[in-house]
Design a protein around this motif. Structure first.
Motif, PDB file in Angstrom:
ATOM      1  N   ILE A 115       2.890  35.308  21.890  1.00 50.28           N
ATOM      2  CA  ILE A 115       3.929  36.261  22.267  1.00 50.28           C
ATOM      3  C   ILE A 115       4.802  36.613  21.062  1.00 50.28           C
ATOM      4  CG2 ILE A 115       5.980  36.588  23.714  1.00 50.28           C
ATOM      5  CD1 ILE A 115       4.587  34.768  25.798  1.00 50.28           C
ATOM      6  N   LEU A 116       5.147  35.612  20.266  1.00 45.04           N
ATOM      7  CA  LEU A 116       6.024  35.846  19.120  1.00 45.04           C
ATOM      8  C   LEU A 116       5.335  36.596  17.982  1.00 45.04           C
ATOM      9  CD1 LEU A 116       7.980  32.466  19.052  1.00 45.04           C
ATOM     10  CD2 LEU A 116       8.758  34.694  19.881  1.00 45.04           C
ATOM     11  N   ALA A 117       4.025  36.785  18.094  1.00 45.86           N
ATOM     12  CA  ALA A 117       3.326  37.624  17.120  1.00 45.86           C
ATOM     13  C   ALA A 117       3.887  39.044  17.118  1.00 45.86           C
ATOM     14  CB  ALA A 117       1.825  37.650  17.408  1.00 45.86           C
ATOM     15  N   HIS A 118       4.554  39.432  18.205  1.00 50.95           N
ATOM     16  CA  HIS A 118       5.156  40.763  18.278  1.00 50.95           C
ATOM     17  C   HIS A 118       6.348  40.923  17.338  1.00 50.95           C
ATOM     18  CE1 HIS A 118       2.789  42.515  21.501  1.00 50.95           C
ATOM     19  NE2 HIS A 118       2.802  41.338  22.092  1.00 50.95           N
ATOM     20  N   PHE A 119       6.796  39.822  16.754  1.00 52.43           N
ATOM     21  CA  PHE A 119       7.928  39.899  15.832  1.00 52.43           C
ATOM     22  C   PHE A 119       7.476  39.903  14.376  1.00 52.43           C
ATOM     23  CE2 PHE A 119       9.612  38.552  19.836  1.00 52.43           C
ATOM     24  CZ  PHE A 119      10.761  39.318  19.952  1.00 52.43           C
ATOM     25  N   ILE A 120       6.164  40.120  14.189  1.00 54.38           N
ATOM     26  CA  ILE A 120       5.618  40.358  12.850  1.00 54.38           C
ATOM     27  C   ILE A 120       5.638  41.867  12.614  1.00 54.38           C
ATOM     28  CG2 ILE A 120       3.593  40.137  11.368  1.00 54.38           C
ATOM     29  CD1 ILE A 120       2.734  37.753  13.098  1.00 54.38           C
ATOM     30  N   LYS A 124       9.272  45.855  16.840  1.00 55.20           N
ATOM     31  CA  LYS A 124       9.542  44.642  17.624  1.00 55.20           C
ATOM     32  C   LYS A 124      10.141  44.998  18.979  1.00 55.20           C
ATOM     33  CE  LYS A 124      10.671  41.803  13.534  1.00 55.20           C
ATOM     34  NZ  LYS A 124      10.560  42.833  12.490  1.00 55.20           N
ATOM     35  N   PRO A 125       9.745  44.300  20.034  1.00 52.52           N
ATOM     36  CA  PRO A 125      10.382  44.522  21.336  1.00 52.52           C
ATOM     37  C   PRO A 125      11.785  43.939  21.363  1.00 52.52           C
ATOM     38  CG  PRO A 125       8.816  42.714  21.477  1.00 52.52           C
ATOM     39  CD  PRO A 125       8.681  43.273  20.094  1.00 52.52           C
ATOM     40  N   PRO A 295      -0.096  44.177  19.502  1.00 49.93           N
ATOM     41  CA  PRO A 295      -0.202  43.645  18.133  1.00 49.93           C
ATOM     42  C   PRO A 295      -1.396  44.213  17.387  1.00 49.93           C
ATOM     43  CG  PRO A 295      -0.919  42.014  19.725  1.00 49.93           C
ATOM     44  CD  PRO A 295      -0.356  43.152  20.523  1.00 49.93           C
ATOM     45  N   LYS A 296      -1.328  44.154  16.062  1.00 49.60           N
ATOM     46  CA  LYS A 296      -2.491  44.493  15.254  1.00 49.60           C
ATOM     47  C   LYS A 296      -3.635  43.542  15.604  1.00 49.60           C
ATOM     48  CE  LYS A 296       0.110  46.210  11.241  1.00 49.60           C
ATOM     49  NZ  LYS A 296       0.368  46.020   9.798  1.00 49.60           N
ATOM     50  N   PHE A 297      -4.861  43.990  15.388  1.00 42.27           N
ATOM     51  CA  PHE A 297      -6.028  43.195  15.768  1.00 42.27           C
ATOM     52  C   PHE A 297      -5.999  41.807  15.132  1.00 42.27           C
ATOM     53  CE2 PHE A 297      -7.786  47.408  16.819  1.00 42.27           C
ATOM     54  CZ  PHE A 297      -8.313  47.132  18.073  1.00 42.27           C
ATOM     55  N   GLU A 298      -5.553  41.701  13.888  1.00 42.52           N
ATOM     56  CA  GLU A 298      -5.583  40.403  13.209  1.00 42.52           C
ATOM     57  C   GLU A 298      -4.613  39.400  13.829  1.00 42.52           C
ATOM     58  OE1 GLU A 298      -3.756  40.211   9.198  1.00 42.52           O
ATOM     59  OE2 GLU A 298      -3.273  42.328   9.518  1.00 42.52           O
ATOM     60  N   TYR A 299      -3.655  39.879  14.635  1.00 44.27           N
ATOM     61  CA  TYR A 299      -2.699  38.988  15.273  1.00 44.27           C
ATOM     62  C   TYR A 299      -2.999  38.787  16.761  1.00 44.27           C
ATOM     63  CZ  TYR A 299      -0.179  40.153  10.992  1.00 44.27           C
ATOM     64  OH  TYR A 299       0.166  40.341   9.673  1.00 44.27           O
ATOM     65  N   CYS A 300      -4.131  39.317  17.228  1.00 44.62           N
ATOM     66  CA  CYS A 300      -4.527  39.149  18.638  1.00 44.62           C
ATOM     67  C   CYS A 300      -5.248  37.824  18.846  1.00 44.62           C
ATOM     68  CB  CYS A 300      -5.422  40.306  19.076  1.00 44.62           C
ATOM     69  SG  CYS A 300      -4.583  41.895  19.200  1.00 44.62           S
ATOM     70  N   THR A 301      -6.290  37.597  18.073  1.00 46.09           N
ATOM     71  CA  THR A 301      -7.037  36.348  18.201  1.00 46.09           C
ATOM     72  C   THR A 301      -6.231  35.217  17.571  1.00 46.09           C
ATOM     73  OG1 THR A 301      -8.223  36.880  16.163  1.00 46.09           O
ATOM     74  CG2 THR A 301      -9.256  37.522  18.244  1.00 46.09           C
ATOM     75  N   MET A 306       1.006  33.929  13.598  1.00 51.37           N
ATOM     76  CA  MET A 306       1.862  33.784  14.775  1.00 51.37           C
ATOM     77  C   MET A 306       2.517  32.393  14.798  1.00 51.37           C
ATOM     78  SD  MET A 306      -1.001  33.432  17.808  1.00 51.37           S
ATOM     79  CE  MET A 306      -1.833  31.868  18.152  1.00 51.37           C
ATOM     80  N   ILE A 307       1.845  31.390  14.246  1.00 50.34           N
ATOM     81  CA  ILE A 307       2.431  30.051  14.152  1.00 50.34           C
ATOM     82  C   ILE A 307       3.554  30.051  13.126  1.00 50.34           C
ATOM     83  CG2 ILE A 307       1.962  27.612  13.727  1.00 50.34           C
ATOM     84  CD1 ILE A 307       0.542  28.853  16.207  1.00 50.34           C
ATOM     85  N   ALA A 308       3.327  30.736  12.017  1.00 50.99           N
ATOM     86  CA  ALA A 308       4.332  30.788  10.958  1.00 50.99           C
ATOM     87  C   ALA A 308       5.583  31.528  11.403  1.00 50.99           C
ATOM     88  CB  ALA A 308       3.735  31.439   9.709  1.00 50.99           C
ATOM     89  N   ILE A 309       5.417  32.651  12.137  1.00 54.28           N
ATOM     90  CA  ILE A 309       6.593  33.400  12.574  1.00 54.28           C
ATOM     91  C   ILE A 309       7.361  32.616  13.632  1.00 54.28           C
ATOM     92  CG2 ILE A 309       5.529  34.772  14.420  1.00 54.28           C
ATOM     93  CD1 ILE A 309       7.995  36.096  11.791  1.00 54.28           C
TER      94      ILE A 309
END
Length: 333
Positions: A115-120, A124-125, A295-301, A306-309
């Motif tokens: 979910i937090l991948a959306h803040f890359i 951003k929501p 999200p961009k494709f690279e942040y979907c799988t 996403m762990i770093a953010i």
């Protein structure tokens, strides 16, 4: 300007990422092709390949980010949920790296990280928003009130949406991984060619076990009548199956959005890479005057960005764990 090293090893992707002040500077993902011969992820093999991949992945992530090991301020890692053997490799490496460099550790929930991948990035929501989190192991509608204040509004009662697509691909005789192939064939087919049932589940929960059974019987009966049925109709079958999975997901999401009066809808998880689902959410939001976030494709799988953010926002809150932390195959949301 904190520098966070992110480690992801929950299933069969070994990934490392570097986040500097909330910006992702690298995101290395090492995939495992060994499982194709078995038609699915073999946990013991996955953990062994993680051991081979994790040091090169981390080294490359640091090089690509143009930082040094001495610049890193904290190590964030996936604690769970996931395959225990796979998690153990990532957790052990993170603990060792942090111990050697005297750095704090940050545990991350894998599903919250999706979910937090959306803040890359820039788009951003704003809180609160709804996130439909869909993968091979999870299907959830999450009300996101803050970075780590999330409430599951609905979830699958049995199988995940991604698992339903994977099982369908096996029934169709497609090679592993089958989900992307269903998506590819679906782009060429007629989504209205065959009608598959939508389960009547009260509330906001999902069920995909009945749909899988219906698909199994449909293919069994038609192949019995015509041995060339799959060969002649693969695009239409895939398009029809994909459309039913998408409508099941989005019909529930729409109901939740209307009940909670939420106008920002997001996708997350591996299945959010599916073309039909991405287009379906876009169309839904356009028809209702809502805003969609994909999200961009690279942040979907599964990925370490996403762990770093997620680790970055926990770092700002001083949320650290000790060296006694252990992986959790099932981790509370």
């Amino acid at each position: 300007m904190p520098v966070i090293l992110g480690i992801e090893s929950s299933c069969d992707e070994t990934s490392a990422s570097v986040c500097v002040d909330g910006n992702i500077l690298s995101n290395i993902i090492a995939n495992q092709t060994i499982h194709a011969a078995y038609g699915g992820v073999v946990p013991e093999l996955a953990s062994r390949v993680h051991q081979q991949n994790i040091i090169p992945a981390v080294q490359q992530a640091i090089i690509n980010a143009k930082v040094s090991k001495n610049d890193i301020d904290a190590v964030a890692f996936t604690r769970g949920p996931g395959l225990l053997g796979s998690l153990l490799v990532g957790v052990s490496f993170a603990k060792s790296f942090a111990l050697a460099k005297n750095l704090p550790l940050i545990e991350v929930n894998h599903m919250q990280a999706h979910i937090l991948a959306h803040f890359i990035g820039d788009h951003k929501p704003k809180f609160p928003f709804l996130c439909l989190t869909v993968s091979g192991g999870h299907t959830q509608i999450v009300l996101v009130k803050d970075y780590f204040d999330m409430e599951i509004i609905g979830q699958t009662l049995d199988d995940a949406a991604g698992e339903a697509l994977d099982k369908t691909s096996k029934i169709l005789g497609l090679p592993y991984p089958g989900g992307p192939l269903i998506d590819k064939y679906a782009r060429l087919g007629n989504a209205n060619a065959y009608a598959f049932p939508e389960p009547n589940i009260p509330g906001f929960d999902f069920s995909f076990s009945g749909l899988k059974t219906a698909i199994l019987y449909f293919i069994r009966d038609n192949v019995a009548a015509d041995p060339q049925f799959l060969e002649k109709n693969m695009p239409d079958i895939c398009a029809s199956v994909e459309q039913r999975v998408v409508t099941i997901l989005l019909n529930k999401l729409k109901k939740v959005a209307e009940k909670y009066n939420i106008t920002q809808l997001a996708l997350a998880g591996g299945v959010s890479a599916n073309t039909g689902l991405r287009q379906g959410l876009t169309n839904l939001c356009e028809s209702k005057g809502w805003e969609s976030f994909i999200p961009k494709f690279e942040y979907c799988t599964d990925n370490a960005a996403m762990i770093a953010i997620a680790g970055y926002y926990k770092y700002l809150n001083n949320e650290f764990v000790g060296q006694d932390v252990a992986p959790l195959a099932r981790m509370p949301f």
